[in-house]
Design an enzyme around this catalytic site. Structure first.
Site, short mmCIF file in Angstrom:
data_model
loop_
_atom_site.label_atom_id
_atom_site.label_comp_id
_atom_site.label_asym_id
_atom_site.label_seq_id
_atom_site.Cartn_x
_atom_site.Cartn_y
_atom_site.Cartn_z
N ALA A 123 -9.99 16.56 45.30
CA ALA A 123 -8.92 17.43 44.80
C ALA A 123 -8.01 16.65 43.87
O ALA A 123 -7.14 15.90 44.34
CB ALA A 123 -8.14 18.02 45.97
N SER A 131 -7.26 17.32 32.67
CA SER A 131 -7.78 15.97 32.49
C SER A 131 -6.68 14.90 32.48
O SER A 131 -6.98 13.71 32.57
CB SER A 131 -8.58 15.89 31.18
OG SER A 131 -9.71 16.73 31.23
N PHE A 155 -9.16 24.68 40.99
CA PHE A 155 -10.54 24.49 40.54
C PHE A 155 -11.27 23.46 41.41
O PHE A 155 -12.08 22.67 40.91
CB PHE A 155 -10.59 24.05 39.06
CG PHE A 155 -9.80 24.91 38.13
CD1 PHE A 155 -9.75 26.29 38.29
CD2 PHE A 155 -9.09 24.35 37.07
CE1 PHE A 155 -9.01 27.08 37.41
CE2 PHE A 155 -8.35 25.14 36.19
CZ PHE A 155 -8.31 26.51 36.36
N THR A 157 -13.96 22.25 43.79
CA THR A 157 -15.30 22.58 44.28
C THR A 157 -15.42 22.25 45.76
O THR A 157 -15.03 21.16 46.18
CB THR A 157 -16.37 21.83 43.47
OG1 THR A 157 -16.28 22.21 42.10
CG2 THR A 157 -17.77 22.14 43.99
N ALA A 177 0.32 6.65 35.51
CA ALA A 177 -0.86 6.23 36.25
C ALA A 177 -0.53 5.31 37.42
O ALA A 177 -1.18 5.34 38.47
CB ALA A 177 -1.86 5.55 35.31
N GLU A 240 -19.56 10.76 38.26
CA GLU A 240 -19.59 12.22 38.12
C GLU A 240 -20.16 12.62 36.77
O GLU A 240 -20.99 13.54 36.68
CB GLU A 240 -18.19 12.79 38.28
CG GLU A 240 -18.14 14.31 38.17
CD GLU A 240 -16.73 14.88 38.31
OE1 GLU A 240 -16.60 16.12 38.29
OE2 GLU A 240 -15.78 14.08 38.44
N ARG A 241 -19.74 11.94 35.72
CA ARG A 241 -20.21 12.30 34.37
C ARG A 241 -21.69 12.00 34.20
O ARG A 241 -22.40 12.75 33.54
CB ARG A 241 -19.35 11.58 33.33
CG ARG A 241 -17.94 12.13 33.28
CD ARG A 241 -16.95 11.19 32.63
NE ARG A 241 -15.59 11.74 32.72
CZ ARG A 241 -14.49 11.03 32.58
NH1 ARG A 241 -14.54 9.73 32.33
NH2 ARG A 241 -13.31 11.61 32.68
N GLY A 340 -35.31 37.90 25.14
CA GLY A 340 -34.85 39.18 24.64
C GLY A 340 -34.05 39.93 25.69
O GLY A 340 -33.15 39.36 26.33
N THR A 366 -13.36 17.31 29.53
CA THR A 366 -13.82 18.16 28.44
C THR A 366 -14.50 17.35 27.35
O THR A 366 -14.37 16.12 27.27
CB THR A 366 -12.63 18.92 27.82
OG1 THR A 366 -11.74 17.95 27.22
CG2 THR A 366 -11.89 19.73 28.86
#
Length: 380
Positions: A123, A131, A155, A157, A177, A240-241, A340, A366
């Site tokens: 979280a 970000s 957001f 998960t 930071a 993660e990335r 289609g 992002t």
């Protein structure tokens, strides 16, 4: 066995699991808005949740290449980003616990999660900022042998069902930071409430808005020292990335598989679609994107397995994530075009992935943030 042989064996095992236990059910799970909690146990019984974790905590140490095989196979053959996101949410929730938690805390938390008995989540994101982690506002103040947490996260998960939440908070009076810390919060904590969010895609993955109203957590749940959270979060983002890039590749391959199968069977003007040059070229374009992504991902994994994870590698992971998600986006769009009208129908793989692609270009950072981070790492 060689690493290549191990990777092939793992890929085949995950392919069978995903084909038999996930793919036949994902449309129904999307409609239900969740998948059975039993799936965690089933994945754990095969050792899939423990890949990359210390053996003494119930895991199996692993190379990046092996982890890539797991993620790619799960996505290509399970074909559901919602399942991937929640089933493997521990891969972003647990690493800070393993790296910074006390021995007692690790033994209390990690084995049950890797056994599929408990669910772990991370979280960080807040309503006022995504970000920009250094600007987070959720606060934890020390009160005797506890921390008291107030704030919000969104957001998240697995946020609805998580038994353990690794939460980014601000401790002390430090700004930016340097004031960020990580605290492990039990899911049944008094003062913690959760609202489920409704999404364009990942419909079977629970995503939550969390509220912390005077949540008291033992001080022993602090991960590392106060102020060490930001560095741990940034390190966690690299894994993660890389995982997102692997997943995007698997989903791109799933779109190609469905588009090729459709093109080989569907007839127009007396011949199958793949006998039309324009369709063949679309399929070739998909392969061009897929093969370039696969080659780049393998190269990045090989660098990490060789111990080369410095600034240049971090920049490469950021741009690889962009490239892989763009490949997924291209393949999803092209597959829907080839299918289609069927590509617009719920129940096709490509329709689901088409709706899910945007979250991977956003989650974990992002595209715009990835480019900026790469520029900084590469001193551009």
């Amino acid at each position: 066995m060689t690493d290549a042989a191990d990777r092939e064996m793992l890929y085949d095992m995950v392919r069978r699991f995903a084909t038999e236990q996930i793919a036949p059910h994902v449309t129904a799970w999307d409609e239900a808005g969740e998948f059975p909690r039993q799936l965690y146990r089933q994945a754990a019984e095969l050792g899939l949740l423990g890949i990359g974790y210390p053996e003494q905590l119930g895991g199996t140490p692993s190379t990046y290449s092996l982890r890539a095989a797991l993620w790619i196979a799960l996505c290509r053959h399970g074909t559901s980003g919602g399942v991937l996101a929640s089933l493997l949410s521990h891969n972003i929730g647990l690493p800070p616990v393993v790296a910074l938690g006390s021995e007692a805390l690790k033994k209390q938390v990690v084995p049950d999660v890797l056994a599929g008995k408990k669910i772990a989540a991370l979280a960080i994101t807040e309503p006022g900022g995504g970000s920009d982690v250094a600007a987070l506002r959720t606060r934890a103040r020390r009160d005797g042998d506890h921390y008291v947490i107030d704030g919000e996260k969104t957001f998240i998960t697995s946020g609805v069902r998580a038994d353990w939440l690794t939460v980014a908070v601000r401790t002390g009076e430090e700004k930016g930071a340097s004031g960020v810390s990580l605290i492990l919060v039990p899911g049944d904590s008094k003062g913690l409430s959760r609202n489920a969010l409704h999404k364009m895609g990942w419909q079977c993955s629970d995503t939550a808005h969390l509220f912390f109203d005077g949540v008291r957590v033992p001080a022993s749940h602090l991960l590392g020292a106060e102020g060490e959270g930001f560095r741990a979060i940034m390190h966690n983002f690299n894994g993660e990335r890389f995982g997102i890039a692997c997943g995007a590749l698997g989903f791109a391959q799933a779109c190609y598989d469905e588009a090729l199968s459709w093109a080989q069977q569907r007839k127009t003007f007396g011949v199958t679609l793949n006998q039309h040059q324009v369709i063949r070229h679309k399929l070739v374009d998909m392969q061009q994107h897929i093969r370039s992504t696969e080659a780049w991902l393998n190269a990045v994994a090989a660098r990490a397995d060789a111990g080369d994870t410095g600034a240049d590698w971090v920049g490469e992971v950021c741009v690889l994530k962009n490239h892989a998600t763009q490949t997924m986006q291209f393949c999803a769009d092209t597959a829907v075009q080839i299918l289609g009208g069927m590509g617009f129908m719920r129940g096709t793989v490509s329709e689901r992935i088409y709706r899910e692609v945007k979250v991977l270009t956003i989650g974990g950072g992002t595209e715009e943030i990835m480019k900026e981070l790469a520029a900084r790492q590469w001193r551009i």
